[in-house]
Design an enzyme around this catalytic site. Structure first.
Site, PDB file in Angstrom:
ATOM      1  N   ASP A   1      11.190   2.064 -18.141  1.00  0.00           N
ATOM      2  CA  ASP A   1      11.684   1.773 -16.789  1.00  0.00           C
ATOM      3  C   ASP A   1      11.257   2.838 -15.774  1.00  0.00           C
ATOM      4  O   ASP A   1      10.886   2.516 -14.640  1.00  0.00           O
ATOM      5  CB  ASP A   1      13.216   1.696 -16.852  1.00  0.00           C
ATOM      6  CG  ASP A   1      13.875   1.554 -15.496  1.00  0.00           C
ATOM      7  OD1 ASP A   1      13.717   0.500 -14.866  1.00  0.00           O
ATOM      8  OD2 ASP A   1      14.554   2.516 -15.066  1.00  0.00           O
TER       9      ASP A   1
ATOM     10  N   SER B   1      20.299  -1.799 -14.633  1.00  0.00           N
ATOM     11  CA  SER B   1      20.474  -1.621 -16.077  1.00  0.00           C
ATOM     12  C   SER B   1      21.944  -1.647 -16.494  1.00  0.00           C
ATOM     13  O   SER B   1      22.239  -1.943 -17.650  1.00  0.00           O
ATOM     14  CB  SER B   1      19.837  -0.304 -16.535  1.00  0.00           C
ATOM     15  OG  SER B   1      18.439  -0.386 -16.376  1.00  0.00           O
TER      16      SER B   1
ATOM     17  N   THR C   1      22.272   2.129 -19.859  1.00  0.00           N
ATOM     18  CA  THR C   1      22.070   1.224 -20.995  1.00  0.00           C
ATOM     19  C   THR C   1      22.970   1.551 -22.191  1.00  0.00           C
ATOM     20  O   THR C   1      23.759   0.691 -22.611  1.00  0.00           O
ATOM     21  CB  THR C   1      20.577   1.174 -21.383  1.00  0.00           C
ATOM     22  OG1 THR C   1      19.807   0.966 -20.193  1.00  0.00           O
ATOM     23  CG2 THR C   1      20.295   0.070 -22.378  1.00  0.00           C
TER      24      THR C   1
ATOM     25  N   HIS D   1       9.143   2.457 -12.341  1.00  0.00           N
ATOM     26  CA  HIS D   1       9.557   2.898 -10.999  1.00  0.00           C
ATOM     27  C   HIS D   1       8.476   3.756 -10.353  1.00  0.00           C
ATOM     28  O   HIS D   1       8.314   3.750  -9.133  1.00  0.00           O
ATOM     29  CB  HIS D   1      10.851   3.714 -11.068  1.00  0.00           C
ATOM     30  CG  HIS D   1      12.086   2.880 -11.250  1.00  0.00           C
ATOM     31  ND1 HIS D   1      12.512   1.981 -10.304  1.00  0.00           N
ATOM     32  CD2 HIS D   1      12.986   2.809 -12.263  1.00  0.00           C
ATOM     33  CE1 HIS D   1      13.625   1.398 -10.725  1.00  0.00           C
ATOM     34  NE2 HIS D   1      13.933   1.879 -11.915  1.00  0.00           N
TER      35      HIS D   1
ATOM     36  N   ASP E   1      16.288  -5.255 -20.667  1.00  0.00           N
ATOM     37  CA  ASP E   1      17.368  -5.617 -19.737  1.00  0.00           C
ATOM     38  C   ASP E   1      16.821  -6.258 -18.466  1.00  0.00           C
ATOM     39  O   ASP E   1      17.487  -7.028 -17.800  1.00  0.00           O
ATOM     40  CB  ASP E   1      18.236  -4.395 -19.408  1.00  0.00           C
ATOM     41  CG  ASP E   1      17.423  -3.165 -19.009  1.00  0.00           C
ATOM     42  OD1 ASP E   1      16.163  -3.213 -19.058  1.00  0.00           O
ATOM     43  OD2 ASP E   1      18.041  -2.146 -18.648  1.00  0.00           O
ATOM     44  N   HIS E   2      15.547  -5.918 -18.140  1.00  0.00           N
ATOM     45  CA  HIS E   2      14.864  -6.454 -16.949  1.00  0.00           C
ATOM     46  C   HIS E   2      13.454  -5.913 -16.968  1.00  0.00           C
ATOM     47  O   HIS E   2      13.120  -5.059 -17.804  1.00  0.00           O
ATOM     48  CB  HIS E   2      15.571  -6.017 -15.660  1.00  0.00           C
ATOM     49  CG  HIS E   2      15.741  -4.533 -15.581  1.00  0.00           C
ATOM     50  ND1 HIS E   2      14.693  -3.674 -15.327  1.00  0.00           N
ATOM     51  CD2 HIS E   2      16.821  -3.744 -15.804  1.00  0.00           C
ATOM     52  CE1 HIS E   2      15.128  -2.440 -15.374  1.00  0.00           C
ATOM     53  NE2 HIS E   2      16.417  -2.438 -15.670  1.00  0.00           N
TER      54      HIS E   2
HETATM   55 MG    MG Z   1      18.319   2.500 -19.540  1.00  0.00          MG
HETATM   56 ZN    ZN Z   2      15.305   1.109 -13.382  1.00  0.00          ZN
END
Ligand code: MG
Ligand code: ZN
Length: 389
Positions: A278, A105, A158, A282, A320-321
């Site tokens: 995110d 990130s 971020t 995970h 971001d991904h």
């Molecule tokens: Mg972040």
């Molecule tokens: Zn992550």
């Protein structure tokens, strides 16, 4: 010399403790099924009926950390639609960092905020550790008001990549200190301890007060603040997950828009992060992922309402991904049910979607690099090419 090494050891211990504490969200828990409890109302917009101005004066950029198409479609399924779907211009971002096919990130955020690819772990610096100027800093330089909102600590990778310049994303206290080098108008997120319980003894909340900020610790406490500089540190470290956070993100987004819009400035730039999509990825936790996307979608709804009225505001939603290598194996929209599958406990390399709404939105169609988001925002804001660092 001994004092220096003791100091370094203390610094290292603090950094390491912080690092461990911040990585808890990576424990894989694996919960594949989710049934939504409450569906939220989604806007119905006749986009072609809105007479937008030609150029955006304001940009609101949403980053769903780890939000790929499966994360989105899970939320679309259980809620029978999202506000994000009302954004008609759609594209895809390639997310690879300068040193890794799979970005983190820090590098992902820095590519979007500065237009430069860097190494995983960097925030606001290039491959050689040199400072990169961010879209938030260019906005400030060009007379715009600026803001950051996040459901993690405001010092996490971020938001940090929009305001800080550090060789390592885990340097939370240094990142907090970097906030003091800017004139950011509004920031709302967790991380209070990085401002007040610091190894260097500085109390950044006192410094913020001296700089004229209204500082609060709960979004409901600042309801009456309509203008001026505002910092809300909503948790000592990260905010809790969507279940315990209430409407923190949409309230914070609405408050940031209100304060920035009331600023005596030439428009504004605001980045809002749905950080914990995110973390759900995970953990391979379909409920956590989907609940966080739904939560961010409510905030997007608030931004779209403002943009419809204002007609000079561009709203962008991207990521971001992707996290978790997530897919959808089964679902039932009427029952609000989804069953997900995951292929990794880490980030994946796939493209992520971009949605745009408002003046300049048509610039965001196509397949392009994450760095192009910066370029498009820079040009749409009519900042001069010769003013780039
Ligand atoms: Mg972040
Ligand atoms: Zn992550």
């Amino acid at each position: 010399m001994r004092r220096l090494s003791t100091l370094l050891l203390i610094l290292f211990s603090f950094t390491y403790a912080g690092l461990v504490a911040q990585e808890n969200y990576k424990d894989v828990k694996q919960k594949y099924e989710y049934t939504v409890e409450n569906k939220h109302e989604v806007l119905s917009i006749n986009y072609d009926d809105i007479r937008f101005k030609k150029r955006p004066k304001n940009i609101i950029l949403f980053i769903g950390d780890g939000m790929g198409t499966a994360q989105l479609f899970s939320a679309i399924t259980v809620n029978e639609g999202l506000n994000i779907e009302q954004m008609p211009y759609v594209g895809f971002l390639k997310t690879q960092s300068a040193d890794n096919y799979v970005t983190d990130s820090g590098a992902g955020g820095t590519a979007i905020s500065t237009g430069t690819r860097t190494y995983n772990g960097a925030v606001g610096v290039d491959m050689n550790g040199n400072k990169l100027t961010t879209i938030l800093e260019y906005s400030e330089r060009n007379g715009k008001a600026t803001g950051l909102v996040s459901t993690s600590a405001i010092t996490h990778a971020t938001p940090a990549s929009f305001i800080a310049h550090q060789p390592n994303r885990n340097l939370y206290e240094a990142i907090a200190a970097d906030f003091m080098n800017t004139e950011i108008d509004v920031f709302i997120g967790g991380g209070a301890d990085f401002f007040t319980k610091r190894v260097d003894g500085r109390n950044l909340v006192l410094e913020l007060n001296q700089k004229g900020y209204h500082v609060g610790y709960n979004i409901d406490d600042v309801e009456g603040v309509k203008e001026g500089k505002l910092a809300v540190l909503t948790a000592v470290a990260h905010n809790p997950g969507y279940k315990k956070r209430g409407e923190m993100l949409s309230k914070s987004t609405t408050k940031a828009i209100e304060v920035l819009n009331n600023a005596d400035s030439k428009g504004f730039f605001l980045m809002v992060e749905g950080s914990q999509i995110d973390w759900g990825g995970h953990q391979n936790d379909a409920a956590y992922v989907t609940g966080e996307v739904l939560d961010m979608d409510k905030a997007v709804g608030e931004a779209l309402k403002f943009a419809m009225e204002d007609r000079r505001t561009l709203v962008i939603v991207t990521a971001d991904h992707e996290t978790g290598g997530m897919t959808i194996e089964d679902g039932n929209p009427a029952e609000g049910f989804v069953k997900a599958g995951f292929t990794t406990g880490d980030h994946s390399a796939v493209m992520v979607p971009v949605f745009a709404f408002g003046p300049g939105a048509e610039e965001f169609i196509g397949v392009y690099d994450n760095t192009d988001i910066f370029e498009k925002m820079y040009q749409l804001f009519k900042f001069k090419e010769e003013d780039k660092d």
